[in-house]
Design an enzyme around this catalytic site. Structure first.
Site, PDB file in Angstrom:
ATOM      1  CD  GLU A 200      -1.889  -2.376   1.214  1.00  0.00           C
ATOM      2  OE1 GLU A 200      -0.759  -2.707   1.642  1.00  0.00           O
ATOM      3  OE2 GLU A 200      -2.769  -3.205   0.942  1.00  0.00           O
TER       4      GLU A 200
ATOM      5  CG  HIS B  14     -10.206  -6.903   7.234  1.00  0.00           C
ATOM      6  ND1 HIS B  14      -9.063  -6.967   7.986  1.00  0.00           N
ATOM      7  CD2 HIS B  14      -9.878  -7.411   6.021  1.00  0.00           C
ATOM      8  CE1 HIS B  14      -8.094  -7.511   7.255  1.00  0.00           C
ATOM      9  NE2 HIS B  14      -8.568  -7.788   6.061  1.00  0.00           N
TER      10      HIS B  14
HETATM   11  C1  LIG Z   1      -2.177  -4.658   4.098  1.00  0.00           C
HETATM   12  C2  LIG Z   1      -3.195  -5.510   3.428  1.00  0.00           C
HETATM   13  N1  LIG Z   1      -3.430  -5.341   2.106  1.00  0.00           N
HETATM   14  C3  LIG Z   1      -4.334  -6.123   1.477  1.00  0.00           C
HETATM   15  C4  LIG Z   1      -5.017  -7.084   2.148  1.00  0.00           C
HETATM   16  C5  LIG Z   1      -6.041  -7.960   1.437  1.00  0.00           C
HETATM   17  N2  LIG Z   1      -5.507  -9.300   1.259  1.00  0.00           N
HETATM   18  C6  LIG Z   1      -5.823 -10.263   2.135  1.00  0.00           C
HETATM   19  S1  LIG Z   1      -5.043 -11.676   1.786  1.00  0.00           S
HETATM   20  C7  LIG Z   1      -4.281 -11.044   0.442  1.00  0.00           C
HETATM   21  C8  LIG Z   1      -3.370 -11.913  -0.363  1.00  0.00           C
HETATM   22  C9  LIG Z   1      -2.217 -12.418   0.419  1.00  0.00           C
HETATM   23  O1  LIG Z   1      -1.495 -13.366  -0.296  1.00  0.00           O
HETATM   24  P1  LIG Z   1      -0.373 -14.263   0.362  1.00  0.00           P
HETATM   25  O2  LIG Z   1       0.464 -13.427   1.259  1.00  0.00           O
HETATM   26  O3  LIG Z   1       0.326 -14.970  -0.730  1.00  0.00           O
HETATM   27  O4  LIG Z   1      -1.154 -15.290   1.286  1.00  0.00           O
HETATM   28  P2  LIG Z   1      -2.189 -16.434   0.883  1.00  0.00           P
HETATM   29  O5  LIG Z   1      -3.544 -15.809   0.894  1.00  0.00           O
HETATM   30  O6  LIG Z   1      -1.822 -16.950  -0.459  1.00  0.00           O
HETATM   31  O7  LIG Z   1      -2.095 -17.445   1.955  1.00  0.00           O
HETATM   32  C10 LIG Z   1      -4.657  -9.715   0.275  1.00  0.00           C
HETATM   33  C11 LIG Z   1      -4.212  -8.862  -0.832  1.00  0.00           C
HETATM   34  C12 LIG Z   1      -4.777  -7.208   3.533  1.00  0.00           C
HETATM   35  N3  LIG Z   1      -5.430  -8.092   4.290  1.00  0.00           N
HETATM   36  N4  LIG Z   1      -3.849  -6.434   4.139  1.00  0.00           N
END
Ligand SMILES: Cc1ncc(C[n+]2csc(CCOP(=O)(O)OP(=O)(O)O)c2C)c(N)n1
Ligand SMILES: [Mg+2]
Lengths: 323, 319
Positions: free
Chosen positions: A60, A129
């Site tokens: 972000e 959230h």
């Molecule tokens: C700071 C922030 N930005 C965006 C999100 C929304 N978000 C939740 S999970 C995710 C993807 C995360 O991917 P990864 O780290 O690969 O974990 P996975 O879900 O594959 O286990 C996003 C963009 C968030 N929770 N926090």
């Protein structure tokens, strides 16, 4: 005029602005291939391509920071925060860069960018959230903050935001995306910093914005059944804050309730109430009341979460208290 | 490892799988709200990893936390109750699926802001280092989390202060709909640790024994005072990012290919091939896991909602 959803109205404004102005581009998490977490940019990637619809890493601070940089070069970025809660990760860039550069460098730099950020509670997303932190962002001179409550205002304000020479935070409410309303086709601009009366009345003034407009309109319907005519002023912009229609209404009704979804402490209600006292103290027949979220982080449990959020009944009750 | 331990690990993986299938159902029935991120396909990652920890070692992870919670010894009943928002949930119904925790079991939570728990992990390890505890903090996160500033700040700090942390990236190939190579400058994520002069390794996350072996060695070195290390575990989530994922970003073929590498099947075959356990013994484990989940669901569904006054409890510490 077409009756479309808030989602469609936002999408339409973005689409039209991108068609109109080559400098406008979108960046954010899952805005492209996925089509936007809330499907606002569905179809954009295929139409405008990856140069103008940029999927970003989860970063972000870099999203906002890069948008600021691009804006300095004359582009008009629309940066999407997947939710407003993640804007805290980019807080430095929002408040120390975007909101300051024009002033600090004596007008040499301009930051014509938009940050779109859906927020709000009520969906059992838990404490981190579900926030409605609008007031925090409205604290900073140099940043404009708008939060539409109707599809038409969403379209008109987003177009105004994209054309603004200053950084604008455009706050969407995630539970309003399906809300329908009449929206003018094509060119339609709602100026930033203009409040408006959404429902006329003579007995009490309800000041509100965003999601709480929907609840306030319902409360007004309830009150009307008992012969109480509430006038609803929709702020639409939190900064600059247009008190004109509020004061005008208050001078007529002499009573006001301010309704916001966020916490009351240091909030929108606190600000509006103070300005009413500053500008129209002599007209007050009762203390201004605030309706807001209970002062707790929002819990996951559905019942507890609903207990913490403001409801139509709370607005009705507050109105009866000031009458 | 004793035979019983092998069987326990198998049991844990099956419990996770069944729990996830069950909560997906409960979600579809509208009994679970909010976001629900399933761990199906990744069971061997945390089961292998956490099998190397001692009770004094701390574990912290992201929102994809159900499996991790099971491996840390949290009861399935309390986990499902949390997702149902019940008073008997591990977080009293206030946290939900993304916020499971049990501090007594040294499980410091699921955390829902991507990457935000990494600096916390550094702090947990600092606490142990400061107080002279010979404990390691295991910090798990996704591939997508390695692109946010928190990650880099935390890794750097841990190395500068020689903190006892095992950084574990669960590389399931995607952060939501974004493939690793679309978001990360280096797709071999463990290379990021090189930038901080940190020892690193990779393990096959579909193979419990591989995870266990690689992680076990790293844990011992960290415990001995060797400083932080970085482990990238290759895996795949068989389901969408969360419930309701439109899945426009990956092809059914790709998913099918990975599903052929089912971590539970692979481990089961390993146990049989090495004559550690018989098919009958493993079937018995399957049945006991099924029973455990059925009982957990019953417990959770029959549990009371939190009392109204819980809303205002724990905003501050009551003294
Ligand atoms: C700071 C922030 N930005 C965006 C999100 C929304 N978000 C939740 S999970 C995710 C993807 C995360 O991917 P990864 O780290 O690969 O974990 P996975 O879900 O594959 O286990 C996003 C963009 C968030 N929770 N926090
Ligand atoms: Mg991932």
């Amino acid at each position: 005029m077409a009756r479309i959803t808030m989602r469609e109205a936002i999408s339409q404004a973005l689409w039209e602005e991108m068609e109109r102005d080559e400098r406008v581009f979108i960046l954010g998490e899952e805005v492209g291939v996925w089509g936007g977490t809330y499907a606002v940019t569905k179809g954009f990637y295929d139409h405008f391509g990856p140069k103008r619809v940029k999927d970003t890493p989860i970063a972000e601070a870099a999203i906002i920071g890069a948008a600021i940089g691009a804006a300095l070069t004359g582009l008009r970025p629309v940066a999407e925060m997947m939710t407003i809660n993640f804007a805290f990760v980019a807080m430095d860039h929002i408040v120390n860069e975007a909101a300051k550069l024009h002033y600090m460098f004596n007008g040499q730099m301009r930051v014509p960018m938009v940050i779109r950020a859906p927020g709000g509670g009520g969906r059992q997303l838990g404490a981190t959230h579900s926030q409605t932190p609008d007031a925090i962002f409205a604290h900073f001179p140099g940043l404009k903050v708008v939060a539409p409550g109707t599809p038409a205002d969403a379209k008109g304000l987003l177009k105004a935001a994209i054309r603004s020479e200053d950084p604008v935070l455009f706050i969407e409410h995630a539970t309003l995306y399906q809300t329908r309303g009449e929206v003018p086709e094509g060119e339609y601009i709602v100026p930033i910093g203009k409040s408006t009366v959404q429902r006329p009345g003579k007995d009490v003034t309800i000041v509100t914005y965003s999601k709480m407009l929907e609840l306030s309109l319902k409360a007004a319907d309830e009150l009307a059944k008992e012969g109480i005519e509430a006038e609803i002023v929709d702020l639409r912009s939190l900064r600059p804050l247009d008190m004109g229609p509020v004061i005008e209404s208050f001078k007529k009704t002499n009573r006001a309730v301010v309704v916001e979804e966020g916490w009351p402490s240091y909030g929108v209600g606190a600000e509006v109430a103070t300005r009413i006292y500053e500008q129209a103290f002599d007209y007050a027949d009762a203390p201004v009341k605030r309706v807001a979220q209970k002062e707790v982080p929002l819990p996951y449990n559905r019942t507890l979460e609903q207990m913490a959020l403001p409801h139509v009944e709370d607005i009705v009750a507050a109105v009866k208290e000031v009458l | 490892m004793e035979k019983q331990e092998y069987l326990n690990l198998y049991h844990q993986m099956v419990v996770i799988r069944l729990l996830e299938e069950k909560v997906a159902e409960l979600y579809q029935q509208g009994k679970i709200g909010g976001f629900l991120h399933l761990y199906i396909g990744q069971e061997a990652v945390s089961t292998g990893l956490i099998s190397t920890r001692r009770p004094e070692d701390r574990v912290i992870t992201a929102y994809r936390d159900h499996g991790v919670a099971i491996n840390c010894g949290l009861p399935a009943g309390g986990i499902i109750a949390e997702m149902l928002g019940k008073a008997t949930g591990v977080s009293g119904g206030k946290g939900g699926s993304m916020h499971l925790a049990d501090v007594e079991k040294n499980f410091w939570g699921g955390h829902a802001i991507v990457g935000a728990h990494l600096p916390l992990a550094a702090g947990l390890a600092l606490g142990d280092q400061y107080q002279g505890n010979a404990a390691v903090t295991i910090c798990m996160f996704g591939d997508g989390a390695t692109n946010i500033g928190f990650f880099h700040e935390a890794l750097n700090l841990s190395k500068v202060w020689n903190l006892p942390v095992l950084w574990v990236c669960e590389n399931n190939q995607y952060g939501m709909g974004t493939a690793v190579e679309r978001a990360s400058a280096v797709s071999e994520i463990r290379r990021k640790a090189d930038g901080y002069g940190m020892k690193n390794a990779v393990a096959d996350g579909m193979n419990l024994m591989d995870v266990r072996e690689v992680a076990g060695k790293m844990m011992e070195e960290i415990r001995a005072g060797g400083g932080p290390q970085f482990l990238e575990i290759m895996t795949y989530r068989f389901r969408g990012h969360s419930m309701g994922d439109p899945e426009r970003y990956r092809k059914p073929d790709e998913i099918r290919k990975w599903e052929e590498n089912d971590p539970i099947g692979i481990y089961r075959k390993y146990l049989v091939d090495h004559q550690i356990a018989s098919e009958d013994e493993l079937n018995a484990q399957d049945q006991s896991a099924e029973k455990e989940i059925a009982e957990a669901v019953e417990f959770a569904e029959n549990s009371p909602e939190p009392a109204a006054e819980e809303l205002f409890k724990h905003i501050y510490v009551e003294e």
